[in-house]
Design an enzyme around this catalytic site. Structure first.
Site, PDB file in Angstrom:
ATOM      1  N   ASN A  18       1.000  -1.274   0.079  1.00 13.70           N
ATOM      2  CA  ASN A  18      -0.005   0.071   0.041  1.00 13.70           C
ATOM      3  C   ASN A  18       0.940   1.455   0.054  1.00 13.70           C
ATOM      4  OD1 ASN A  18      -1.728   1.994   0.395  1.00 13.70           O
ATOM      5  ND2 ASN A  18      -2.416   1.614   2.470  1.00 13.70           N
ATOM      6  N   TRP A  19       0.874   1.967  -0.994  1.00 14.60           N
ATOM      7  CA  TRP A  19       1.963   3.036  -1.191  1.00 14.60           C
ATOM      8  C   TRP A  19       1.413   4.355  -0.779  1.00 14.60           C
ATOM      9  CZ3 TRP A  19       3.546   2.855  -7.056  1.00 14.60           C
ATOM     10  CH2 TRP A  19       4.445   1.743  -7.406  1.00 14.60           C
ATOM     11  N   LYS A  20       0.118   4.141  -0.017  1.00 20.21           N
ATOM     12  CA  LYS A  20      -0.501   5.364   0.439  1.00 20.21           C
ATOM     13  C   LYS A  20      -0.514   6.710  -0.571  1.00 20.21           C
ATOM     14  CE  LYS A  20      -0.001   3.341   4.905  1.00 20.21           C
ATOM     15  NZ  LYS A  20      -0.071   3.292   6.418  1.00 20.21           N
ATOM     16  N   HIS A 104      -9.417   1.045   4.849  1.00 20.95           N
ATOM     17  CA  HIS A 104      -8.189   1.215   5.795  1.00 20.95           C
ATOM     18  C   HIS A 104      -8.249   2.222   7.022  1.00 20.95           C
ATOM     19  CE1 HIS A 104      -4.017   2.345   6.509  1.00 20.95           C
ATOM     20  NE2 HIS A 104      -3.713   1.536   5.786  1.00 20.95           N
ATOM     21  N   GLU A 106      -6.689   4.611   7.877  1.00 16.05           N
ATOM     22  CA  GLU A 106      -6.502   5.929   7.649  1.00 16.05           C
ATOM     23  C   GLU A 106      -7.778   6.444   7.030  1.00 16.05           C
ATOM     24  OE1 GLU A 106      -2.824   5.420   5.733  1.00 16.05           O
ATOM     25  OE2 GLU A 106      -1.863   4.862   7.499  1.00 16.05           O
ATOM     26  N   GLU A 176      -5.133  -4.928  10.503  1.00 17.49           N
ATOM     27  CA  GLU A 176      -4.026  -3.883  10.683  1.00 17.49           C
ATOM     28  C   GLU A 176      -4.372  -3.411  12.067  1.00 17.49           C
ATOM     29  OE1 GLU A 176      -2.128  -2.760   6.806  1.00 17.49           O
ATOM     30  OE2 GLU A 176      -3.821  -1.514   7.027  1.00 17.49           O
ATOM     31  N   GLY A 182       2.916   2.276  10.716  1.00 12.95           N
ATOM     32  CA  GLY A 182       3.704   3.394  10.681  1.00 12.95           C
ATOM     33  C   GLY A 182       4.337   3.704  12.190  1.00 12.95           C
ATOM     34  N   SER A 221       3.648  -2.115  10.168  1.00  8.64           N
ATOM     35  CA  SER A 221       5.249  -2.359  10.315  1.00  8.64           C
ATOM     36  C   SER A 221       5.923  -3.546   9.957  1.00  8.64           C
ATOM     37  CB  SER A 221       5.718  -2.018  11.750  1.00  8.64           C
ATOM     38  OG  SER A 221       5.139  -0.544  12.039  1.00  8.64           O
ATOM     39  N   GLY A 243       4.977   1.181   4.455  1.00 10.91           N
ATOM     40  CA  GLY A 243       6.367   2.068   4.226  1.00 10.91           C
ATOM     41  C   GLY A 243       7.391   1.022   3.412  1.00 10.91           C
TER      42      GLY A 243
END
Ligand code: 13P
Length: 261
Positions: A18-20, A104, A106, A176, A182, A221, A243
């Protein structure tokens, strides 16, 4: 007749990046070509990339023909309409997407993506022929309050309320824990496996035997250094990587960790 009770279900591991909100189109294309060149190192693992919308079509053109999933990071449940800023499932298909990340943490926390909306989004994705990855996870406060299992069950039941058992195996779940995203604080393999086993039990209540075919990914992570120990859990069927998915070598190293299962 074969004895189905003895049948071992082999779930192909899936590692999704997931590149966000990272990478411009040129960077995305360079990554996609580099990943294409490394695919033969991990041919027993399914791979997917969730790029930003601006580079989804570029990434899909390079990677989808090679069997790599290309997923949007969210989508709207309606087929079309006056929803400024949103895109529909069929628009994603039109751009070359093979799937969509939904729920997600976020999106839930920052943009109000609710369990109610997700109950419509997951079936809408399936109806469009997209593979949905439904993300669930507890916050640190929920874990401390001892309500992790309740919260996960609630998110899974709501998100999958409109999914028929016959389509259940097309849905992927990503566990998650919000406190691990993160932060560099990975769930221990034991915490991840316990949450995944709980989620699979909820899936069994909903879908019966089809639950054994559903993939449950861990996210939070994940790095090359911790991937193999996380994948050792029998209900951990891959990873949703943030990440570390921005570097092609790290993503391939994480996928290699799944080969050791
Ligand atoms: P990190 O791997 O950066 O913790 O992000 C996890 C995540 O949110 C993937 O969707």
């Amino acid at each position: 007749m074969p004895d189905v009770t003895d049948q071992i279900i082999e779930r192909t591991p899936l590692v999704a990046g997931n590149w966000k909100m990272f990478k411009l189109r040129g960077e995305a294309r360079a990554f996609a070509h580099a990943l294409a060149a490394g695919l033969d190192q991990v041919d027993e693992v399914d791979l997917a990339i969730c790029p930003p919308l601006t580079c989804l079509a570029d990434v899909a053109a390079i990677l989808a023909p090679l069997g790599v999933g290309v997923l949007a990071q969210t989508a709207h449940q309606a087929a079309s309409g006056a929803f400024t800023g949103e895109v529909s499932m069929s628009m994603l298909v039109d751009a070359g997407a093979t799937g969509v990340l939904l729920g997600h943490s976020e999106r839930r926390a920052l943009y109000g993506e609710s369990d109610g909306a997700l109950a419509e989004k997951v079936p809408a994705a399936l109806a469009a022929g997209l593979e949905p990855i439904l993300c669930v996870g507890e916050s640190e406060a929920e874990r401390d309050a001892g309500v992790t299992e309740e919260r996960l069950a609630e998110q899974v039941r709501h998100g999958l309320a409109g999914v028929a058992s016959s389509l259940a195996s097309d849905v992927v779940i990503a566990y998650e824990p919000v406190w691990a995203i993160g932060t560099g604080r990975t769930a221990t393999p034991a915490i991840a496996q316990a949450a995944h086993a709980h989620i699979r039990a909820v899936l069994e209540e909903l879908f019966g035997a089809a639950a054994d075919e559903m993939r449950i990914l861990y996210g939070g992570s994940v790095k090359p250094a911790n991937a193999a120990e996380l994948f050792a859990g029998p209900d951990v069927d891959g990873a949703l990587v943030g990440g570390a998915s921005l570097a092609v070598g790290d993503l391939l190293a994480i996928a290699a960790g799944a080969l050791a299962r």
